[in-house]
Every structure is written in structure tokens, then in C-alpha cells.
Write a protein that holds these residues in place. Structure first.
Motif, PDB file in Angstrom:
ATOM      1  N   VAL A 148     -39.427  -3.902  12.098  1.00  0.00           N
ATOM      2  CA  VAL A 148     -40.887  -3.942  12.249  1.00  0.00           C
ATOM      3  C   VAL A 148     -41.309  -3.158  13.487  1.00  0.00           C
ATOM      4  O   VAL A 148     -42.282  -2.389  13.444  1.00  0.00           O
ATOM      5  N   SER A 149     -40.581  -3.302  14.579  1.00  0.00           N
ATOM      6  CA  SER A 149     -40.895  -2.542  15.802  1.00  0.00           C
ATOM      7  C   SER A 149     -40.815  -1.044  15.549  1.00  0.00           C
ATOM      8  O   SER A 149     -41.666  -0.283  16.024  1.00  0.00           O
ATOM      9  N   ARG A 150     -39.822  -0.614  14.789  1.00  0.00           N
ATOM     10  CA  ARG A 150     -39.698   0.815  14.448  1.00  0.00           C
ATOM     11  C   ARG A 150     -40.891   1.274  13.617  1.00  0.00           C
ATOM     12  O   ARG A 150     -41.434   2.368  13.823  1.00  0.00           O
ATOM     13  N   ILE A 151     -41.284   0.440  12.658  1.00  0.00           N
ATOM     14  CA  ILE A 151     -42.411   0.797  11.795  1.00  0.00           C
ATOM     15  C   ILE A 151     -43.697   0.874  12.619  1.00  0.00           C
ATOM     16  O   ILE A 151     -44.499   1.795  12.438  1.00  0.00           O
ATOM     17  N   ILE A 152     -43.881  -0.058  13.540  1.00  0.00           N
ATOM     18  CA  ILE A 152     -45.066  -0.023  14.420  1.00  0.00           C
ATOM     19  C   ILE A 152     -45.048   1.246  15.270  1.00  0.00           C
ATOM     20  O   ILE A 152     -46.083   1.905  15.428  1.00  0.00           O
ATOM     21  N   ASN A 153     -43.897   1.603  15.809  1.00  0.00           N
ATOM     22  CA  ASN A 153     -43.792   2.830  16.617  1.00  0.00           C
ATOM     23  C   ASN A 153     -44.135   4.064  15.799  1.00  0.00           C
ATOM     24  O   ASN A 153     -44.706   5.014  16.321  1.00  0.00           O
ATOM     25  N   LYS A 154     -43.783   4.054  14.523  1.00  0.00           N
ATOM     26  CA  LYS A 154     -44.031   5.214  13.674  1.00  0.00           C
ATOM     27  C   LYS A 154     -45.479   5.269  13.175  1.00  0.00           C
ATOM     28  O   LYS A 154     -46.093   6.333  13.185  1.00  0.00           O
ATOM     29  N   LEU A 155     -46.019   4.111  12.744  1.00  0.00           N
ATOM     30  CA  LEU A 155     -47.327   4.104  12.090  1.00  0.00           C
ATOM     31  C   LEU A 155     -48.471   3.583  12.947  1.00  0.00           C
ATOM     32  O   LEU A 155     -49.631   3.766  12.588  1.00  0.00           O
ATOM     33  N   GLY A 156     -48.147   2.905  14.027  1.00  0.00           N
ATOM     34  CA  GLY A 156     -49.175   2.201  14.797  1.00  0.00           C
ATOM     35  C   GLY A 156     -49.312   0.798  14.242  1.00  0.00           C
ATOM     36  O   GLY A 156     -49.001   0.537  13.076  1.00  0.00           O
ATOM     37  N   LYS A 157     -49.810  -0.120  15.076  1.00  0.00           N
ATOM     38  CA  LYS A 157     -49.842  -1.543  14.703  1.00  0.00           C
ATOM     39  C   LYS A 157     -50.697  -1.813  13.465  1.00  0.00           C
ATOM     40  O   LYS A 157     -50.295  -2.545  12.570  1.00  0.00           O
ATOM     41  N   LYS A 158     -51.886  -1.237  13.411  1.00  0.00           N
ATOM     42  CA  LYS A 158     -52.795  -1.501  12.290  1.00  0.00           C
ATOM     43  C   LYS A 158     -52.193  -1.035  10.966  1.00  0.00           C
ATOM     44  O   LYS A 158     -52.158  -1.786   9.990  1.00  0.00           O
ATOM     45  N   ASN A 159     -51.711   0.202  10.912  1.00  0.00           N
ATOM     46  CA  ASN A 159     -51.133   0.739   9.675  1.00  0.00           C
ATOM     47  C   ASN A 159     -49.839   0.020   9.304  1.00  0.00           C
ATOM     48  O   ASN A 159     -49.568  -0.199   8.123  1.00  0.00           O
ATOM     49  N   ALA A 160     -49.039  -0.342  10.302  1.00  0.00           N
ATOM     50  CA  ALA A 160     -47.799  -1.073  10.032  1.00  0.00           C
ATOM     51  C   ALA A 160     -48.111  -2.440   9.429  1.00  0.00           C
ATOM     52  O   ALA A 160     -47.466  -2.860   8.461  1.00  0.00           O
ATOM     53  N   THR A 161     -49.107  -3.113   9.971  1.00  0.00           N
ATOM     54  CA  THR A 161     -49.501  -4.426   9.452  1.00  0.00           C
ATOM     55  C   THR A 161     -49.996  -4.300   8.020  1.00  0.00           C
ATOM     56  O   THR A 161     -49.634  -5.105   7.150  1.00  0.00           O
ATOM     57  N   GLN A 162     -50.799  -3.284   7.736  1.00  0.00           N
ATOM     58  CA  GLN A 162     -51.287  -3.068   6.375  1.00  0.00           C
ATOM     59  C   GLN A 162     -50.124  -2.814   5.416  1.00  0.00           C
ATOM     60  O   GLN A 162     -50.112  -3.352   4.307  1.00  0.00           O
TER      61      GLN A 162
END
Length: 170
Positions: A142-156
Motif C-alpha cells: 500500500v505504501s508503494r502504491i501511495i508513493n506511485k499514485l498519491g494518497k487519494k488515487n491509491a485509496t480510490q
């Protein structure tokens, strides 16, 4: 791209099959050997299946780490959801540089994980589900995904994913 989900309705003797559209960007898998796809291959454990005859019915007849002669149940589910063969990475292969594949899903399952923390200890190393190791690995993803997409897009993205848990008692 549209994804489809196979739904079985009714009693077993009167089942009706219906294809429903389903928008699923990723599949996240937790569990034991029922859904495992190779996370134990490099662990010091007897709970491995990365040798013949495992995988003889898999494309190219190569052992993959699955405890089957080919695909497991989660592989069939992934295919029905529109994912390509081997598109759900085992966590052990979800290394830096595989971020695009990680966005489609990760398999955290481990052979001999079991439902109890003690399950499988006699087999050697494994990645337990109930003492949070699989969840810790997921948090790293999840941390990797947040780093790649940003928190809002990762959460979506993560809110649209399917989370599968298949675990028994060994």
C-alpha cells in the motif's frame, strides 16, 4: 476494459449462471497453500512446491510454487475477472520496478500459513497470516502504491479491489 464476474444464484440443484459486469482493477490475496503461488520458493521450509511434478499442467509445464499440477482456485478467479495469466504477482516477486504489476494485485499467501499462529511451524519458515506478517507485507505494498499514485488515487484504487482470504487449519 470491462471485467466480468460469474455469479451462481439459487440452490445447488437449481443453480442459474449469470454474467454481471464488474469493474475490478486489482486482486489482493491472503491465505495458505489453497491460494499460494510461490512466496515460499526462497524460504527455508519443506512447504514448497517449486519442483516437478508440481506445475506439469501449467503453461510450459514449469513448477510455479503452486501446490497443484496447474492453476489454483485463485488463478481461475483472476482469469474470470479478466486478469491475464500470472498477472497477480506473489509478494516475493513484487520487487521494486514491478510497480505497474503491483497495481493489478499481489498474492501474499504462504504454504503452511494456517489459521493459527502455530500452524506450520514444524515445516520451517512461512509467512503467517494471523500474526500479521501477510498484513504487514500488504501495508508495504500500500505504501508503494501511495508513493506511485498519491494518497487519494491509491485509496480510490484499493477501494475497488477484491480482497480474497482463503485459509484453513493445517
Amino acid at each position: 476494459m470491462a471485467y466480468w464476474q460469474l455469479v451462481i444464484l439459487g440452490k445447488l440443484q437449481l443453480a442459474a449462471l449469470i454474467l454481471l459486469p464488474l469493474q475490478v482493477p486489482c486482486l489482493l490475496i491472503f491465505g495458505d497453500s489453497l491460494s499460494y503461488n510461490g512466496n515460499n520458493n526462497n524460504l527455508a521450509t519443506t512447504a514448497k512446491s517449486n519442483y516437478q511434478p508440481y506445475g506439469i499442467d501449467f503453461p510450459k509445464g514449469q513448477p510455479t510454487g503452486r501446490f497443484t499440477n496447474g492453476r489454483n482456485l485463485l488463478d481461475f478467479n483472476a482469469e474470470e475477472l479478466g486478469f491475464h495469466e500470472d498477472s497477480i504477482l506473489p509478494y516475493a516477486k513484487a520487487t521494486v520496478g514491478s510497480d505497474e504489476k503491483v497495481l493489478k494485485g499481489v498474492n501474499y499467501a504462504s504454504g503452511a500459513a494456517g489459521i493459527l499462529n502455530e500452524s506450520g511451524r514444524t515445516r520451517g519458515d512461512r509467512i503467517p497470516a494471523m500474526d500479521d506478517q501477510q498484513l504487514t507485507n500488504h501495508q508495504k505494498t500500500v505504501s508503494r502504491i501511495i508513493n506511485k499514485l498519491g494518497k487519494k488515487n491509491a485509496t480510490q484504487l484499493l477501494n475497488k479491489c477484491i480482497y480474497s482470504v482463503a485459509i484453513g487449519r493445517h
